[in-house]
Design an enzyme around this catalytic site. Structure first.
Site, PDB file in Angstrom:
ATOM      1  N   THR A 177      41.860  36.352  90.719  1.00 24.53           N
ATOM      2  CA  THR A 177      43.132  35.618  90.698  1.00 24.53           C
ATOM      3  C   THR A 177      43.736  35.836  92.062  1.00 24.53           C
ATOM      4  OG1 THR A 177      43.659  35.730  88.337  1.00 24.53           O
ATOM      5  CG2 THR A 177      45.511  35.840  89.794  1.00 24.53           C
ATOM      6  N   VAL A 206      44.488  29.745  77.965  1.00 27.34           N
ATOM      7  CA  VAL A 206      45.488  29.934  79.018  1.00 27.34           C
ATOM      8  C   VAL A 206      45.700  31.433  79.188  1.00 27.34           C
ATOM      9  CG1 VAL A 206      47.895  29.563  79.683  1.00 27.34           C
ATOM     10  CG2 VAL A 206      46.619  27.728  78.559  1.00 27.34           C
ATOM     11  N   THR A 228      46.768  40.790  88.288  1.00 30.07           N
ATOM     12  CA  THR A 228      45.387  40.345  88.105  1.00 30.07           C
ATOM     13  C   THR A 228      44.659  41.273  87.143  1.00 30.07           C
ATOM     14  OG1 THR A 228      43.266  39.891  89.184  1.00 30.07           O
ATOM     15  CG2 THR A 228      44.671  41.548  90.234  1.00 30.07           C
ATOM     16  N   GLY A 229      43.783  40.672  86.344  1.00 36.44           N
ATOM     17  CA  GLY A 229      43.037  41.408  85.319  1.00 36.44           C
ATOM     18  C   GLY A 229      42.985  40.549  84.068  1.00 36.44           C
TER      19      GLY A 229
HETATM   20  N1  ASP Z   1      44.629  37.168  85.053  1.00 36.98           N
HETATM   21  C1  ASP Z   1      43.629  36.138  85.132  1.00 36.98           C
HETATM   22  C2  ASP Z   1      43.512  35.473  83.792  1.00 36.98           C
HETATM   23  O1  ASP Z   1      43.414  36.157  82.798  1.00 36.98           O
HETATM   24  C3  ASP Z   1      42.280  36.607  85.533  1.00 36.98           C
HETATM   25  C4  ASP Z   1      42.214  37.690  86.551  1.00 36.98           C
HETATM   26  O2  ASP Z   1      43.180  38.013  87.207  1.00 36.98           O
HETATM   27  O3  ASP Z   1      41.144  38.244  86.754  1.00 36.98           O
HETATM   28  O4  ASP Z   1      43.440  34.270  83.739  1.00 36.98           O
END
Ligand code: ASP
Length: 319
Positions: A177, A206, A228-229
């Site tokens: 992200t 989503v 992020t995650g």
């Molecule tokens: N947070 C993002 C989502 O779940 C993915 C990520 O940051 O790795 O869409």
């Protein structure tokens, strides 16, 4: 109120296995982080708004194939793209977001257009695409976002799912992200986030990135946050807002509040998590609980730092 500008970004956290890319590719990803910071700083150093700075920063990251947002975004289980983005103005608490969009070259610009309209906070799917088109934003064919790296990663994840080894896939294959936080000369804070979600995600899913309070939050005098995650956990814990609440209600420092979220609350689910956070004063912080997180910041002294793993690359003063 005169304040010291500062800018920070993340480009996703994860295992970031060094063997996945050549040294030249790692260097290029860091160069794109630096370019994104310069774009945001060009706004702040001229006395521009934090809101414009986070948008300018995220646009550069969306246009880079290294990050899972815009060009180079992750693919759904059907091999399509569904992009999510949001932006928030800490001065007014105005916010805008789009989810599941497929044709907007820079989803963060659409989030901003939704915010500026004042008629909605979150627009969805095809309606958001046509809203952006009517607003005059740059539209692309859905396959514009597709890179060979994401196609290979999707094939790999599908193979792993059949073999029952999906949990062993590298984080870089799965998700990522981008996000930015900024404070301008007036002390205004802003945050923005943009993502393709995660590879092999269910169609229609989503994540936290377009959910105000989960993946993005900004409030003057408290903090600006972009996360992020694995988004499901950030939504359940209302993660970005929880950082702000810990600071404003519990009197925690921004460092303590963000560390608790990343290293205790979210780590407690066994997930990789990271965020970029910026307070009413001081420099951006970038806590993460994985081996690496694409990240960078320009501190109050005007010095730029970029990093992917634990070592920091100091790139000197930015004018
Ligand atoms: N947070 C993002 C989502 O779940 C993915 C990520 O940051 O790795 O869409």
């Amino acid at each position: 109120m005169a304040a010291e500008p500062a800018l920070g970004l993340h480009g996703g956290c994860g295992t970031l296995d060094r063997s996945l890319m050549s040294e030249a590719e790692w260097a290029e990803s860091r160069a794109h982080v630096a370019d994104a910071l310069r774009a945001g700083w060009a706004v702040l150093s001229k006395g521009g708004a934090a809101l414009d700075a986070v948008q300018a920063t995220v646009v550069v990251l969306e246009d880079s194939p290294h990050f899972n947002a815009g060009f180079g975004a992750a693919l759904t289980e059907n091999g399509t793209h569904e992009l999510d983005s949001s932006i928030m103005d800490g001065a007014t608490l105005a916010a805008g977001a789009v989810a599941g969009v497929q044709r907007i070259r820079n989803p963060v610009k659409a989030a901003r257009a939704v915010m500026d309209s004042g008629r909605a906070v979150l627009l969805l799917g095809a309606a958001a695409d046509s809203y952006a088109e009517k607003a005059g934003l740059d539209m692309v064919a859905p396959d514009y976002f597709t890179t060979q790296r994401r196609v290979d990663a999707l094939a790999n994840l599908k193979r792993r799912a059949l073999e029952g080894t999906a949990a062993k896939a590298s984080e870089a294959e799965k998700h990522g992200t981008v996000g930015a936080v900024a404070r301008d000369r007036h002390g205004n804070l802003a945050a923005a986030t943009s993502t393709g979600g995660f590879n092999n995600k269910p169609v229609g899913r989503v994540g936290d990135s377009p959910i105000i309070g989960a993946g993005t939050y900004a409030r003057n005098g408290i903090c600006a946050v972009s996360c992020t995650g694995m988004g499901e956990f950030f939504i359940r814990r209302v993660a970005a807002y929880d950082v702000a609440a810990r600071i404003s209600y519990a009197g925690q420092s921004i460092d303590e509040a963000s560390r608790v979220l990343v290293h205790e609350t979210l780590a407690g689910y066994g997930i990789g998590a990271g965020m970029i956070v910026l307070g009413a004063e001081g420099d951006p912080l970038a806590p993460f609980n994985t081996l690496g997180m694409y990240r960078g910041w320009i501190d109050t002294a005007g010095h730029m730092t970029v990093a992917t793993h634990h070592e920091l690359h100091h790139l000197g003063h930015v004018t």
